[in-house]
Scaffold this motif. Structure first.
Motif, PDB file in Angstrom:
ATOM      1  N   LYS A   1       0.977  -1.242  -0.101  1.00 39.70           N
ATOM      2  CA  LYS A   1       0.133   0.135   0.070  1.00 39.70           C
ATOM      3  C   LYS A   1       0.998   1.246   0.091  1.00 39.70           C
ATOM      4  O   LYS A   1       2.055   1.181   0.383  1.00 39.70           O
ATOM      5  CB  LYS A   1      -0.951   0.003   1.280  1.00 39.70           C
ATOM      6  N   HIS A   2       0.204   2.298  -0.298  1.00 35.15           N
ATOM      7  CA  HIS A   2       0.906   3.779  -0.438  1.00 35.15           C
ATOM      8  C   HIS A   2       0.002   4.628   0.365  1.00 35.15           C
ATOM      9  O   HIS A   2      -0.638   5.566  -0.021  1.00 35.15           O
ATOM     10  CB  HIS A   2       1.192   4.231  -1.606  1.00 35.15           C
ATOM     11  N   PRO A   3      -0.054   4.403   1.908  1.00 33.38           N
ATOM     12  CA  PRO A   3      -0.904   5.397   2.495  1.00 33.38           C
ATOM     13  C   PRO A   3      -0.768   6.794   2.428  1.00 33.38           C
ATOM     14  O   PRO A   3       0.281   7.311   2.355  1.00 33.38           O
ATOM     15  CB  PRO A   3      -0.667   5.028   4.098  1.00 33.38           C
ATOM     16  N   GLY A   4      -1.854   7.526   2.068  1.00 34.24           N
ATOM     17  CA  GLY A   4      -1.971   8.715   2.186  1.00 34.24           C
ATOM     18  C   GLY A   4      -1.568   9.351   0.695  1.00 34.24           C
ATOM     19  O   GLY A   4      -1.139  10.649   0.421  1.00 34.24           O
ATOM     20  N   THR A   5      -1.565   8.406  -0.407  1.00 34.60           N
ATOM     21  CA  THR A   5      -1.130   8.928  -1.623  1.00 34.60           C
ATOM     22  C   THR A   5      -2.434   8.216  -2.647  1.00 34.60           C
ATOM     23  O   THR A   5      -3.265   7.633  -2.339  1.00 34.60           O
ATOM     24  CB  THR A   5       0.027   8.420  -2.229  1.00 34.60           C
ATOM     25  N   GLU A   6      -2.526   8.934  -3.977  1.00 31.33           N
ATOM     26  CA  GLU A   6      -3.132   8.244  -4.912  1.00 31.33           C
ATOM     27  C   GLU A   6      -2.235   7.767  -5.811  1.00 31.33           C
ATOM     28  O   GLU A   6      -1.139   8.574  -5.939  1.00 31.33           O
ATOM     29  CB  GLU A   6      -3.812   9.591  -5.611  1.00 31.33           C
ATOM     30  N   VAL A   7      -2.438   6.700  -6.437  1.00 33.34           N
ATOM     31  CA  VAL A   7      -1.667   5.915  -7.359  1.00 33.34           C
ATOM     32  C   VAL A   7      -2.166   6.010  -8.712  1.00 33.34           C
ATOM     33  O   VAL A   7      -3.170   5.685  -8.815  1.00 33.34           O
ATOM     34  CB  VAL A   7      -1.568   4.388  -6.629  1.00 33.34           C
ATOM     35  N   TYR A   8      -1.098   6.495  -9.525  1.00 34.33           N
ATOM     36  CA  TYR A   8      -1.803   6.273 -11.221  1.00 34.33           C
ATOM     37  C   TYR A   8      -0.488   5.501 -11.880  1.00 34.33           C
ATOM     38  O   TYR A   8       0.609   5.654 -11.683  1.00 34.33           O
ATOM     39  CB  TYR A   8      -1.653   7.671 -11.559  1.00 34.33           C
ATOM     40  N   LEU A   9      -1.173   4.613 -12.400  1.00 26.29           N
ATOM     41  CA  LEU A   9      -0.073   3.590 -13.305  1.00 26.29           C
ATOM     42  C   LEU A   9      -0.776   3.688 -14.924  1.00 26.29           C
ATOM     43  O   LEU A   9      -1.852   3.663 -15.174  1.00 26.29           O
ATOM     44  CB  LEU A   9      -0.354   2.201 -12.932  1.00 26.29           C
ATOM     45  N   TYR A  10       0.272   3.477 -15.705  1.00 24.55           N
ATOM     46  CA  TYR A  10       0.015   3.474 -17.231  1.00 24.55           C
ATOM     47  C   TYR A  10       1.031   2.589 -17.667  1.00 24.55           C
ATOM     48  O   TYR A  10       2.261   2.337 -17.466  1.00 24.55           O
ATOM     49  CB  TYR A  10       0.862   4.993 -17.666  1.00 24.55           C
ATOM     50  N   VAL A  11       0.355   1.579 -18.542  1.00 27.59           N
ATOM     51  CA  VAL A  11       1.232   0.534 -18.962  1.00 27.59           C
ATOM     52  C   VAL A  11       1.722   0.881 -20.069  1.00 27.59           C
ATOM     53  O   VAL A  11       1.201   1.151 -21.103  1.00 27.59           O
ATOM     54  CB  VAL A  11       0.193  -0.845 -19.198  1.00 27.59           C
ATOM     55  N   LEU A  12       3.253   0.925 -20.399  1.00 28.86           N
ATOM     56  CA  LEU A  12       3.870   1.424 -21.341  1.00 28.86           C
ATOM     57  C   LEU A  12       3.932   0.405 -22.354  1.00 28.86           C
ATOM     58  O   LEU A  12       4.089   0.668 -23.687  1.00 28.86           O
ATOM     59  CB  LEU A  12       5.347   1.795 -20.984  1.00 28.86           C
ATOM     60  N   CYS A  13       4.324  -0.793 -22.091  1.00 27.72           N
ATOM     61  CA  CYS A  13       4.570  -1.972 -22.903  1.00 27.72           C
ATOM     62  C   CYS A  13       4.278  -3.262 -22.051  1.00 27.72           C
ATOM     63  O   CYS A  13       4.488  -3.395 -20.917  1.00 27.72           O
ATOM     64  CB  CYS A  13       5.986  -2.112 -23.568  1.00 27.72           C
ATOM     65  N   GLY A  14       3.851  -4.320 -22.777  1.00 26.19           N
ATOM     66  CA  GLY A  14       3.400  -5.616 -22.212  1.00 26.19           C
ATOM     67  C   GLY A  14       2.341  -6.073 -21.699  1.00 26.19           C
ATOM     68  O   GLY A  14       1.428  -4.999 -21.956  1.00 26.19           O
ATOM     69  N   THR A  15       2.114  -7.079 -21.231  1.00 22.40           N
ATOM     70  CA  THR A  15       1.029  -7.659 -20.609  1.00 22.40           C
ATOM     71  C   THR A  15       0.996  -8.200 -19.312  1.00 22.40           C
ATOM     72  O   THR A  15       2.438  -8.543 -18.939  1.00 22.40           O
ATOM     73  CB  THR A  15       0.180  -8.585 -21.659  1.00 22.40           C
ATOM     74  N   GLY A  16       0.075  -8.240 -18.312  1.00 17.92           N
ATOM     75  CA  GLY A  16       0.368  -8.671 -16.997  1.00 17.92           C
ATOM     76  C   GLY A  16      -1.029  -8.897 -16.352  1.00 17.92           C
ATOM     77  O   GLY A  16      -2.134  -8.171 -16.949  1.00 17.92           O
ATOM     78  N   THR A  17      -0.894  -8.892 -15.156  1.00 21.88           N
ATOM     79  CA  THR A  17      -2.197  -9.046 -14.227  1.00 21.88           C
ATOM     80  C   THR A  17      -1.775  -8.025 -12.862  1.00 21.88           C
ATOM     81  O   THR A  17      -0.862  -8.062 -12.158  1.00 21.88           O
ATOM     82  CB  THR A  17      -2.452 -10.368 -13.589  1.00 21.88           C
ATOM     83  N   ILE A  18      -2.716  -7.171 -12.834  1.00 19.38           N
ATOM     84  CA  ILE A  18      -2.784  -6.135 -11.701  1.00 19.38           C
ATOM     85  C   ILE A  18      -3.759  -6.568 -10.647  1.00 19.38           C
ATOM     86  O   ILE A  18      -4.773  -7.119 -11.078  1.00 19.38           O
ATOM     87  CB  ILE A  18      -2.875  -4.716 -12.084  1.00 19.38           C
TER      88      ILE A  18
END
Length: 113
Positions: free
Chosen positions: A45-62
């Motif tokens: 976790k990252h308490p006290g933050t907002e988390v933004y992710l952008y998949v640049l390349c590849g595939t996976g499971t979040i």
């Protein structure tokens, strides 16, 4: 102003996933996580933050709070820092995630707006 090229931060290691910080300014951090096939980011976790992710390349499971979602090139993900986040490169190609962590302003900041 600062300008960077994401490709510069797409470095992979056979040993484990890599994290390369691009910007760290005030309450925000931007970085790239790089995964070879089979590599994982453990739940956290990252308490006290907002988390933004952008998949640049590849595939996976979040996984967000144990709910798994398949992701691939150009997908955008947002979660709060209170949610448990994990990632797995279960594809056959490298994966790079561009991540921004923004700390939420405290009550004192909100009073001054």
């Amino acid at each position: 102003m600062e300008k960077q090229t994401v490709r510069t931060f797409q470095e992979y290691s056979e040993e484990r996933f890599t994290k390369r910080v691009i910007f760290k300014k005030g309450e925000s951090t931007a970085f790239v996580l790089n995964f070879l096939p089979g590599q994982q980011l453990p739940p956290h976790k990252h308490p006290g933050t907002e988390v933004y992710l952008y998949v640049l390349c590849g595939t996976g499971t979040i996984s967000i709070d144990n709910t798994e979602t398949a992701v691939s090139d150009s997908d955008l993900i947002h979660c709060s820092g209170e949610e448990q986040l994990a990632f797995s490169n279960n594809g056959s190609e490298p994966v790079s995630l561009y991540v921004v962590l923004n700390k939420l302003p405290g009550e004192e900041y909100a009073k001054n707006i």
